[in-house]
Design an enzyme around this catalytic site. Structure first.
Site, PDB file in Angstrom:
ATOM      1  N   GLY A   1      33.540  40.601  56.295  1.00 15.60           N
ATOM      2  CA  GLY A   1      34.578  40.330  55.303  1.00 15.60           C
ATOM      3  C   GLY A   1      35.245  41.593  54.782  1.00 15.60           C
TER       4      GLY A   1
ATOM      5  N   ALA B   1      33.672  42.820  51.489  1.00 11.92           N
ATOM      6  CA  ALA B   1      32.313  43.276  51.801  1.00 11.92           C
ATOM      7  C   ALA B   1      32.333  44.649  52.465  1.00 11.92           C
ATOM      8  CB  ALA B   1      31.624  42.261  52.710  1.00 11.92           C
TER       9      ALA B   1
ATOM     10  N   LYS C   1      35.192  27.510  45.234  1.00 10.48           N
ATOM     11  CA  LYS C   1      34.835  28.703  44.477  1.00 10.48           C
ATOM     12  C   LYS C   1      34.340  28.333  43.077  1.00 10.48           C
ATOM     13  CE  LYS C   1      35.452  32.379  47.026  1.00 10.48           C
ATOM     14  NZ  LYS C   1      34.321  33.281  47.321  1.00 10.48           N
TER      15      LYS C   1
ATOM     16  N   PRO D   1      38.064  38.289  41.873  1.00  9.70           N
ATOM     17  CA  PRO D   1      39.322  38.944  42.242  1.00  9.70           C
ATOM     18  C   PRO D   1      40.488  37.963  42.327  1.00  9.70           C
ATOM     19  CG  PRO D   1      37.553  39.393  43.835  1.00  9.70           C
ATOM     20  CD  PRO D   1      37.131  38.237  42.997  1.00  9.70           C
ATOM     21  N   VAL D   2      41.673  38.504  42.066  1.00  6.20           N
ATOM     22  CA  VAL D   2      42.915  37.782  42.314  1.00  6.20           C
ATOM     23  C   VAL D   2      43.305  38.088  43.770  1.00  6.20           C
ATOM     24  CG1 VAL D   2      43.640  37.676  39.915  1.00  6.20           C
ATOM     25  CG2 VAL D   2      44.137  39.735  41.248  1.00  6.20           C
TER      26      VAL D   2
END
Length: 341
Positions: free
Chosen positions: A13, A16, A162, A187-188
């Site tokens: 990711g 990540a 989420k 996060p946005v």
């Protein structure tokens, strides 16, 4: 510098990988999970693009969110866990269950393994989608960490997954955490430099613009640089003030997608000449969404004010993020530099 071992889940990711870069640069040893051993070399190459040749300071474990196999090995000996592995918007998931099951069960699987292994704290990568979706126009703005998305309204499956996954994580800690600490980072839209061709959903928006996508949807979002998201994860991991808290990763006011397009044209000149500043009519998007899964997910967000604030992280953790303009432009420049557009 430290020699502590940390686990970062979902090593393929985007966030990540930047968390791994931040940890390796800070002297930590990192273990990460991947679903297929064939992806190890790709992850290592992406980290090299980010400036780190990890060598034996980086190790890999095969683990999947939908299976217990591998997770005890993954968390063994780790002081902290950064858990970001979760379904992301690829367009392949057609049913809500394809999103929600892996997200909720994956969180519980990782938290249970971390608790049993004596991990001190898990930093969970949640999302703005767990905070600011499903609220009417009269609901207060900007959104902050006290807010939760309202799932009684029209909410897309990604945001729903989420929200349910983060709530399940907090419920786990309260009910059976046995002293395990939890912090979430929400996060946005995450921009910043891409590391290779396997980039995030947010970066795909910029790439599509640069490739000449014929217009912008009428969607509004805040944004943040991935390097600052990783820095916030690091702060949330070690700061005592972060235990039990949620932190929005966002900077500045929200932007409409057409404003992002205009910024690209203003700052990049000729290389952004294919970027369109036309706005697709909402009704056209709704009709297209009847047969297109990705556009269907956009429909609930049309014309929706998603302004949010990251002041809590700045105040409590000393977080000092880059500007939204730098996040967007550095993203576009990386796509051009890597030959991805």
């Amino acid at each position: 510098m430290t020699d502590k071992l940390l686990l970062v889940t979902g090593g393929t990711g985007f966030i990540a990988q930047y968390c791994m870069l931040a940890l390796l640069n800070a002297g930590y040893r990192v273990r990460t999970t991947i679903r297929s051993p064939e992806r190890e070399e790709e992850v290592r190459q992406y980290l090299k693009v980010g400036g780190v040749d990890a060598g034996d300071r980086l190790s890999f474990v095969i683990a999947n969110l939908t299976d217990d196999y591998g997770w005890p090995e993954a968390v063994a000996g780790c002081a902290y866990v950064m858990h970001g592995a979760s379904p992301t918007p690829s367009g392949d998931q057609m049913r809500e269950e394809d999103w929600i099951g892996p997200a909720v069960d994956g969180n519980l699987r990782v938290l249970g393994a971390a608790r049993d292994a004596g991990v001190r704290r898990v930093v969970l990568t949640s999302a703005f989608g767990a905070i600011g979706v499903g609220h009417g126009p009269d609901y207060r703005r900007p959104f902050d960490e006290a807010d939760w998305s309202d799932l009684t309204r029209n909410v897309g499956p990604y945001q729903k997954s989420k929200t349910l996954a983060e709530r399940a994580a907090w419920d786990f800690i309260a009910r059976e955490g046995n002293g395990l600490e939890l912090t979430t980072v929400n996060p946005v839209a995450v921009y910043g430099p891409a590391l290779g061709a396997d980039y995030s959903h947010s970066i795909r928006l910029i790439a599509n613009m640069l490739k000449g996508q014929p217009g912008c949807v009428n969607v509004n979002s805040c944004c943040v640089d991935v390097r600052d998201v990783a820095d916030l994860h690091l702060r949330a991991m070690t700061d005592p003030a972060a235990n039990g808290e949620r932190f929005l990763a966002t900077v500045g006011e929200s932007l409409w997608m057409v404003e992002v397009a205009e910024l690209l044209r203003q700052r990049l000149g000729k290389v952004a000449e294919n970027v369109s500043t036309q706005v697709w009519p909402d009704e056209q998007v709704r009709i297209a969404g009847e047969t297109n899964a990705q556009l269907k997910a956009v429909v609930p967000l049309l014309g929706y004010d998603m302004n949010a604030t990251g002041k809590k992280a700045e105040r409590l953790l000393g977080w000092a993020p880059r500007s939204r303009e730098e996040a967007i432009i550095s993203c576009a420049e990386s796509l051009i530099r890597l030959g991805l557009v």
